[in-house]
Scaffold this motif. Structure first.
Motif, PDB file in Angstrom:
ATOM      1  N   SER A  49       0.934 -40.220   1.282  1.00 55.07           N
ATOM      2  CA  SER A  49       2.037 -39.717   0.455  1.00 55.07           C
ATOM      3  C   SER A  49       2.295 -38.227   0.699  1.00 55.07           C
ATOM      4  N   ASP A  50       1.290 -37.497   1.174  1.00 52.90           N
ATOM      5  CA  ASP A  50       1.457 -36.067   1.473  1.00 52.90           C
ATOM      6  C   ASP A  50       1.931 -35.828   2.901  1.00 52.90           C
ATOM      7  N   MET A  51       1.733 -36.805   3.762  1.00 48.44           N
ATOM      8  CA  MET A  51       2.046 -36.642   5.180  1.00 48.44           C
ATOM      9  C   MET A  51       3.530 -36.368   5.412  1.00 48.44           C
ATOM     10  N   VAL A  52       4.397 -37.016   4.663  1.00 52.48           N
ATOM     11  CA  VAL A  52       5.848 -36.819   4.851  1.00 52.48           C
ATOM     12  C   VAL A  52       6.201 -35.347   4.666  1.00 52.48           C
ATOM     13  N   GLY A  53       5.676 -34.730   3.614  1.00 54.29           N
ATOM     14  CA  GLY A  53       5.954 -33.319   3.361  1.00 54.29           C
ATOM     15  C   GLY A  53       5.435 -32.420   4.461  1.00 54.29           C
ATOM     16  N   VAL A  54       4.229 -32.696   4.932  1.00 50.99           N
ATOM     17  CA  VAL A  54       3.649 -31.900   6.015  1.00 50.99           C
ATOM     18  C   VAL A  54       4.504 -32.043   7.276  1.00 50.99           C
ATOM     19  N   LEU A  55       4.891 -33.272   7.604  1.00 54.14           N
ATOM     20  CA  LEU A  55       5.714 -33.486   8.790  1.00 54.14           C
ATOM     21  C   LEU A  55       7.089 -32.854   8.649  1.00 54.14           C
ATOM     22  N   ASN A  56       7.646 -32.877   7.448  1.00 53.71           N
ATOM     23  CA  ASN A  56       8.936 -32.204   7.233  1.00 53.71           C
ATOM     24  C   ASN A  56       8.812 -30.714   7.513  1.00 53.71           C
ATOM     25  N   GLU A  57       7.741 -30.093   7.015  1.00 55.46           N
ATOM     26  CA  GLU A  57       7.535 -28.661   7.272  1.00 55.46           C
ATOM     27  C   GLU A  57       7.398 -28.384   8.762  1.00 55.46           C
ATOM     28  N   LEU A  58       6.619 -29.200   9.445  1.00 54.97           N
ATOM     29  CA  LEU A  58       6.417 -29.001  10.882  1.00 54.97           C
ATOM     30  C   LEU A  58       7.700 -29.242  11.672  1.00 54.97           C
ATOM     31  N   ALA A  59       8.467 -30.255  11.278  1.00 61.00           N
ATOM     32  CA  ALA A  59       9.725 -30.551  11.971  1.00 61.00           C
ATOM     33  C   ALA A  59      10.741 -29.436  11.750  1.00 61.00           C
ATOM     34  N   GLU A  60      10.802 -28.884  10.532  1.00 62.93           N
ATOM     35  CA  GLU A  60      11.732 -27.776  10.246  1.00 62.93           C
ATOM     36  C   GLU A  60      11.438 -26.564  11.123  1.00 62.93           C
ATOM     37  N   ARG A  61      10.197 -26.411  11.532  1.00 66.48           N
ATOM     38  CA  ARG A  61       9.787 -25.276  12.367  1.00 66.48           C
ATOM     39  C   ARG A  61       9.805 -25.641  13.856  1.00 66.48           C
ATOM     40  N   ASP A  62      10.292 -26.824  14.170  1.00 59.12           N
ATOM     41  CA  ASP A  62      10.344 -27.316  15.554  1.00 59.12           C
ATOM     42  C   ASP A  62       8.965 -27.393  16.205  1.00 59.12           C
TER      43      ASP A  62
END
Length: 177
Positions: free
Chosen positions: A90-103
């Motif tokens: 459930s926390d992974m989506v948020g972590v991946l969103n942060e990483l994706a936003e930073r390319d």
């Protein structure tokens, strides 16, 4: 009583942040001999040091865990990355969103199952991971400062052995009928 008349705190008082000072001679010996307590206290210090150090470079330990997993094992789904890194699904989506936003990572539809994404580390993510490795090396030097290089290796080996044992034990208990 005015501020000038305020008595000094007793020698065994907790620091102003309220955290106990387990290095104080007043700590009962039976507490200082308990490995579980020592590990807990060290974990608190380690988490503070690592979290503050990574925050100074606008990163979090979960960023590092995901990037390291992708670098070492290659692309994976969110569920795979959750298992590899220990980050709850459930926390992974948020972590991946942060990483994706930073390319730092890229998401592409899984060719075998279009309902899920495959996550890969980007070139920028690889460079960022290398920078985080350097930051963490310095932070670990601070954390393990009282130990010489051989003691650091031995300490890490012992912690790994303990963790591996308890991980196997827990896995066996979960799979037992």
């Amino acid at each position: 009583m005015s501020r000038a008349e305020t008595p000094d705190p007793p020698e065994n008082a907790a620091p102003e942040d309220g955290a106990p000072d387990d290095g104080a001679p007043e700590t009962p010996d039976r507490l200082r001999r308990r490995a579980s307590r020592l590990l807990s206290q060290l974990t608190t210090q380690s988490d503070r040091l690592i979290n503050e150090g990574l925050a100074r470079v606008d990163a979090r330990k979960w960023h590092y865990a995901v990037l390291a997993s992708l670098q070492e094992y290659g692309p994976g789904s969110q569920a795979t990355l959750s298992r590899r890194s220990g980050i709850h699904r459930s926390d992974m989506v948020g972590v991946l969103n942060e990483l994706a936003e930073r390319d730092l990572v890229e998401r592409v539809p899984d060719p075998d199952d279009r309902r899920r994404n495959m996550i890969t580390i980007s070139a920028r993510g690889r460079r960022h991971l290398q920078h985080l490795d350097e930051v963490l090396d310095d932070l670990h030097d601070d954390l393990l400062a009282p130990l010489n290089p051989a003691e650091r290796d031995q300490f890490t080996q012992l912690l790994t052995r303990l963790l591996d044992h308890h991980t196997r034990t827990a896995r066996t208990a979960r799979s037992a009928p």
